[in-house]
Design an enzyme around this catalytic site. Structure first.
Site, PDB file in Angstrom:
ATOM      1  N   HIS A 143    -163.801  12.252   6.015  1.00 37.65           N
ATOM      2  CA  HIS A 143    -164.020  13.399   6.247  1.00 37.65           C
ATOM      3  C   HIS A 143    -164.350  14.374   5.285  1.00 37.65           C
ATOM      4  CE1 HIS A 143    -159.616  13.629   5.651  1.00 37.65           C
ATOM      5  NE2 HIS A 143    -159.767  14.837   5.170  1.00 37.65           N
TER       6      HIS A 143
HETATM    7  C1  UD1 Z   1    -159.488  20.522   7.160  1.00 37.80           C
HETATM    8  C2  UD1 Z   1    -159.266  20.361   5.494  1.00 37.80           C
HETATM    9  C3  UD1 Z   1    -158.650  19.440   4.226  1.00 37.80           C
HETATM   10  C4  UD1 Z   1    -158.416  18.893   5.021  1.00 37.80           C
HETATM   11  C5  UD1 Z   1    -158.362  18.396   6.909  1.00 37.80           C
HETATM   12  C6  UD1 Z   1    -157.574  17.284   7.611  1.00 37.80           C
HETATM   13  C7  UD1 Z   1    -160.332  22.871   4.691  1.00 37.80           C
HETATM   14  C8  UD1 Z   1    -160.810  23.324   3.981  1.00 37.80           C
HETATM   15  N1  UD1 Z   1    -160.784  21.363   4.837  1.00 37.80           N
HETATM   16  O1  UD1 Z   1    -161.109  20.012   7.435  1.00 37.80           O
HETATM   17  O2  UD1 Z   1    -158.748  19.259   3.333  1.00 37.80           O
HETATM   18  O3  UD1 Z   1    -158.126  16.833   4.433  1.00 37.80           O
HETATM   19  O4  UD1 Z   1    -158.869  19.471   7.277  1.00 37.80           O
HETATM   20  O5  UD1 Z   1    -158.108  17.026   8.804  1.00 37.80           O
HETATM   21  O6  UD1 Z   1    -159.408  23.591   5.407  1.00 37.80           O
HETATM   22  N2  UD1 Z   1    -163.386  19.895  14.368  1.00 37.80           N
HETATM   23  C9  UD1 Z   1    -162.907  19.075  16.136  1.00 37.80           C
HETATM   24  N3  UD1 Z   1    -161.352  19.068  16.822  1.00 37.80           N
HETATM   25  C10 UD1 Z   1    -160.491  19.636  16.012  1.00 37.80           C
HETATM   26  C11 UD1 Z   1    -161.222  20.612  14.697  1.00 37.80           C
HETATM   27  C12 UD1 Z   1    -162.373  19.712  14.370  1.00 37.80           C
HETATM   28  O7  UD1 Z   1    -163.985  19.068  16.797  1.00 37.80           O
HETATM   29  O8  UD1 Z   1    -159.643  19.668  16.536  1.00 37.80           O
HETATM   30  C13 UD1 Z   1    -164.519  19.433  14.061  1.00 37.80           C
HETATM   31  C14 UD1 Z   1    -165.203  20.724  14.082  1.00 37.80           C
HETATM   32  O9  UD1 Z   1    -166.453  20.641  14.638  1.00 37.80           O
HETATM   33  C15 UD1 Z   1    -165.383  21.690  12.902  1.00 37.80           C
HETATM   34  C16 UD1 Z   1    -165.108  20.834  12.064  1.00 37.80           C
HETATM   35  O10 UD1 Z   1    -164.371  19.124  12.688  1.00 37.80           O
HETATM   36  O11 UD1 Z   1    -165.908  22.304  11.933  1.00 37.80           O
HETATM   37  C17 UD1 Z   1    -164.324  20.524  10.593  1.00 37.80           C
HETATM   38  O12 UD1 Z   1    -163.645  21.425  10.839  1.00 37.80           O
HETATM   39  P1  UD1 Z   1    -162.611  22.390   9.794  1.00 37.80           P
HETATM   40  O13 UD1 Z   1    -161.412  22.465  10.629  1.00 37.80           O
HETATM   41  O14 UD1 Z   1    -163.464  23.308   9.081  1.00 37.80           O
HETATM   42  O15 UD1 Z   1    -162.071  21.313   8.230  1.00 37.80           O
HETATM   43  P2  UD1 Z   1    -161.660  19.767   8.221  1.00 37.80           P
HETATM   44  O16 UD1 Z   1    -163.406  18.690   7.837  1.00 37.80           O
HETATM   45  O17 UD1 Z   1    -160.727  19.195   9.712  1.00 37.80           O
END
Ligand code: UD1
Length: 361
Positions: A204
């Site tokens: 991810h």
């Molecule tokens: C974040 C952390 C990463 C960690 C990971 C664990 C940062 C920069 N990165 O990355 O270090 O390893 O979390 O999972 O903080 N989304 C959903 N549902 C959710 C959450 C996210 O659909 O409940 C989707 C959204 O489209 C979002 C994307 O996932 O844009 C990415 O989520 P984001 O919170 O930006 O960072 P992670 O990739 O989860």
């Protein structure tokens, strides 16, 4: 003493769960702020119920967005929460945008901020996580390191014990000891793959998902691995979105399922023959479960796992991924597995000791 804890993303819930228990056991008041970075039931809600984490005192509901938007909203919300809760100290975990926002909001209000998982470095400044931890460490009062390598990394940056560096062990090891070994019923689509030998995969990181060439390389690598072992990929929402927008499907032997809960993940680790991942936490959890790990990155913060021969870096190159997997599956005896790399399972208690000592100082 009153602690305000800031969490927001999946791995932080696991770490905060064991520290919350240790704080409660010592009668220390904790106000938990959930930034809302992760908000799905599968990415957030289930972790709270499964791990018995107290309901957040405040949920900022920040959700997704660009780094600036997401972090900016968190900063505003955490600042308000600190002003309202008036904690003695603020506790942050790991390297996410929630970590950075918690640290900056606290330090600017003059409240000491303590960083769990301090000192980890990939030395890859293209990773948002690397920026988050370097900045957080720079402003933190207590730097609560999980490993000796983390202490050494901080020493190279000029941060020594006198400036708050402590080696406390890894709370993720505490969590495995606290929550592992339970009987967990797996969803049918997961069980149908995990009922026989399989490889467990997570992927991810933005550096992999948001680069179509790397994403395609990893999927091809998994296809090669799946000729020997079926591959189970509980997919982060980011990964599904990236695959859809790149117009790529999972290869036939790669079974994509919804994200699993923490207890389900521990149960899967107990059965997997091999882990392939770009997650930080899963690399260690594989080691705790005595499962070899192929890391889908060019570097790792957990270098000791590579040093002892339980982790191999393979990047996003299909041939390297397949060769690294093959080397772990060829039946050769596994290297010894030292049991002192990540502390003794009492990191949470030691963290609370350090918080109390700092509050008395
Ligand atoms: C974040 C952390 C990463 C960690 C990971 C664990 C940062 C920069 N990165 O990355 O270090 O390893 O979390 O999972 O903080 N989304 C959903 N549902 C959710 C959450 C996210 O659909 O409940 C989707 C959204 O489209 C979002 C994307 O996932 O844009 C990415 O989520 P984001 O919170 O930006 O960072 P992670 O990739 O989860």
């Amino acid at each position: 003493m009153k602690i305000l804890t800031v969490v927001g993303a999946r791995p932080q819930f696991v770490k905060a769960a064991v520290v919350a228990r240790a704080l409660a056991a010592r009668g220390i008041e904790e106000a938990l702020v959930h930034t809302g970075q992760h908000y799905d039931e599968g990415m957030s809600g289930r972790f709270f119920s499964e791990l018995g984490i107290p309901a957040p005192w405040r949920n900022l509901g920040v959700g997704s967005g660009s780094h600036g938007v997401q972090t900016g909203r968190m900063l505003e919300g955490v600042e308000r929460a600190i002003l309202d809760a008036r904690p003695d100290r603020v506790l942050v975990y790991g390297d996410t945008n929630s970590t950075l926002a918690g640290a900056l909001a606290a330090v600017k209000l003059g409240v000491p901020v303590d960083h769990v998982e301090a000192g980890l470095r990939s030395y890859n400044r293209a990773m948002p996580e690397e920026i988050n931890r370097v900045v957080t460490d720079a402003v933190a009062d207590l730097l609560l390191c999980p490993t000796k390598a983390a202490v050494a990394a901080l020493a190279r940056e000029g941060r020594l014990e006198a400036s708050g560096v402590r080696c406390v062990g890894d709370v993720m090891y505490d969590a495995v000891l606290a929550f592992g070994g339970r009987d967990v019923a797996l969803p049918a689509d997961v069980e149908s793959v995990a009922g026989r030998p399989f490889a467990l995969v997570t992927c991810h990181r933005a550096e992999n998902t948001d680069d179509p060439v790397r994403l395609a390389g990893i999927l091809e690598g998994l296809r090669l691995v799946s000729r020997d072992l079926p591959v189970l990929l509980p997919a982060h929402p980011r990964t599904r979105v990236a695959m859809a927008s790149a117009g790529v499907d999972a290869p036939a032997g790669v079974h994509v399922v919804d994200p699993v809960s923490y207890l389900e993940m521990l149960s899967l680790l107990g059965r997997a023959s091999l882990v392939l991942t770009d997650s930080g936490g899963l690399q260690k959890e594989a080691f705790f479960a005595a499962v070899p790990c192929v890391t889908l990155r060019e570097e790792t913060e957990w270098t000791e796992l590579v040093d002892v021969g339980w982790n191999a870096l393979a990047g996003a190159d299909p041939a390297r991924i397949a060769a690294a997997a093959q080397a772990f599956l060829d039946g050769r005896p596994r290297p010894p597995r030292p049991d002192d790399l990540y502390g003794d399972g009492h990191a949470a208690r030691r963290i609370v000791d350090e918080l109390e000592a700092a509050a008395r100082a």
